[in-house]
Design a protein around this motif. Structure first.
Motif, PDB file in Angstrom:
ATOM      1  N   LEU A  88       0.941  -1.268   0.130  1.00 15.85           N
ATOM      2  CA  LEU A  88       0.110  -0.035  -0.199  1.00 15.85           C
ATOM      3  C   LEU A  88       0.625   1.607   0.282  1.00 15.85           C
ATOM      4  N   PHE A  94      -8.723  -0.100   4.096  1.00 14.20           N
ATOM      5  CA  PHE A  94      -8.522  -1.024   3.344  1.00 14.20           C
ATOM      6  C   PHE A  94      -9.088  -2.422   4.560  1.00 14.20           C
ATOM      7  N   HIS A 112      -6.252 -10.019   2.955  1.00 19.41           N
ATOM      8  CA  HIS A 112      -4.975  -9.617   2.807  1.00 19.41           C
ATOM      9  C   HIS A 112      -3.720  -9.501   3.260  1.00 19.41           C
ATOM     10  N   TYR A 124      -0.983  -7.175   3.993  1.00 18.17           N
ATOM     11  CA  TYR A 124      -0.781  -5.489   3.413  1.00 18.17           C
ATOM     12  C   TYR A 124       0.872  -5.018   4.395  1.00 18.17           C
ATOM     13  N   LEU A 137      -0.404  -6.789   8.749  1.00 16.08           N
ATOM     14  CA  LEU A 137       0.204  -6.226   8.704  1.00 16.08           C
ATOM     15  C   LEU A 137       1.630  -5.911   8.681  1.00 16.08           C
TER      16      LEU A 137
END
Length: 242
Positions: free
Chosen positions: A132, A142, A148, A150, A165
């Motif tokens: 991102l 998001f 997902h 990230y 993350l």
């Protein structure tokens, strides 16, 4: 006659402009305050909002500003609109520096979308590893796609309510070769980017092309119809006009 210039900044163009101002121009650089330790500049700076168009108009009048240059980011739509309204209210000449947007070239795997929410949807149902590069203010879009993984690279810490993350502290600009190495090292499958334009952050786009990485490109928001130039040179010509 002394020109008292307000530069609405936060971009490379604003930083370049304050270093080459011609004689007879006294400038103040205004920053939104998105980072806690902004880079020092050779002109007086103010940090933080004005309080909408009305507050900006009052600041322009109180500080006897004769000219305003909007050199904010292409995605700073609210500030652009406030500047246009404030300058109309005060009768202050306004110029916007609007760098050209990027266009896809052969080999790019772009999917262009209109909003951050659309970008999150475009990631699809299959879990992917996503880089991102949309800024701290927009990554919240998001959170609705938590499947997902990230990767976010930023000067300051970021927060996103997802289980997977990775945050990496770094300050650009980043060369294309470095971006390619980053995409490979992080096993990035999808890059999400604003269409910011300009050379400073294009390295990631070129690297994604070379590596065949899919890019979800978020289109720019509309800006008000005001006099504009594409670069700092055009702004200097405007300032030199009597």
């Amino acid at each position: 006659m002394l020109k008292r210039l307000l530069i609405l900044g936060g971009t490379g163009e604003a930083s370049a402009l304050v270093r080459i101002l011609p004689p007879g121009v006294e400038a103040t650089l205004s920053l939104a305050g998105r980072t806690s330790a902004p880079k020092a500049e050779p002109v007086p700076m103010r940090v933080g909002g004005f309080g909408g168009a009305e507050g900006l108009a009052a600041w322009i009048a109180a500080n006897r500003i004769t000219h305003v240059i909007d050199a904010t980011h292409p995605f700073a739509a609210r500030m652009g609109a406030n500047a246009a309204e404030a300058c109309t209210r005060t009768g202050t000449p306004l110029l916007a520096i609007r760098r050209p947007a990027w266009d896809p070239v052969q080999g790019d795997r772009w999917e262009e979308v209109a909003t951050m929410e659309a970008a999150a949807t475009a990631l699809g149902p299959v879990p992917r590893r996503v880089f991102l590069t949309v800024g701290r203010q927009e990554i919240g879009a998001f959170a609705g796609a938590p499947r997902h993984t990230y990767v976010v690279r930023a000067v300051e810490s970021v927060s996103l309510d997802v289980p997977h993350l990775t945050t990496i502290a770094a300050r650009g600009p980043f060369a294309e070769a470095d971006e390619a190495a980053f995409l490979r090292d992080q096993n990035i499958e999808i890059l999400v980017s604003k269409n910011s334009g300009g050379p400073a952050t294009y390295g990631k786009i070129a690297a994604a092309r070379d590596l065949g990485v899919r890019v979800i490109m978020v289109a720019r928001p509309p800006k008000p119809d005001v006099p504009s130039v594409t670069d700092v040179s055009g702004a200097l010509v405007w300032l030199a006009t009597p």
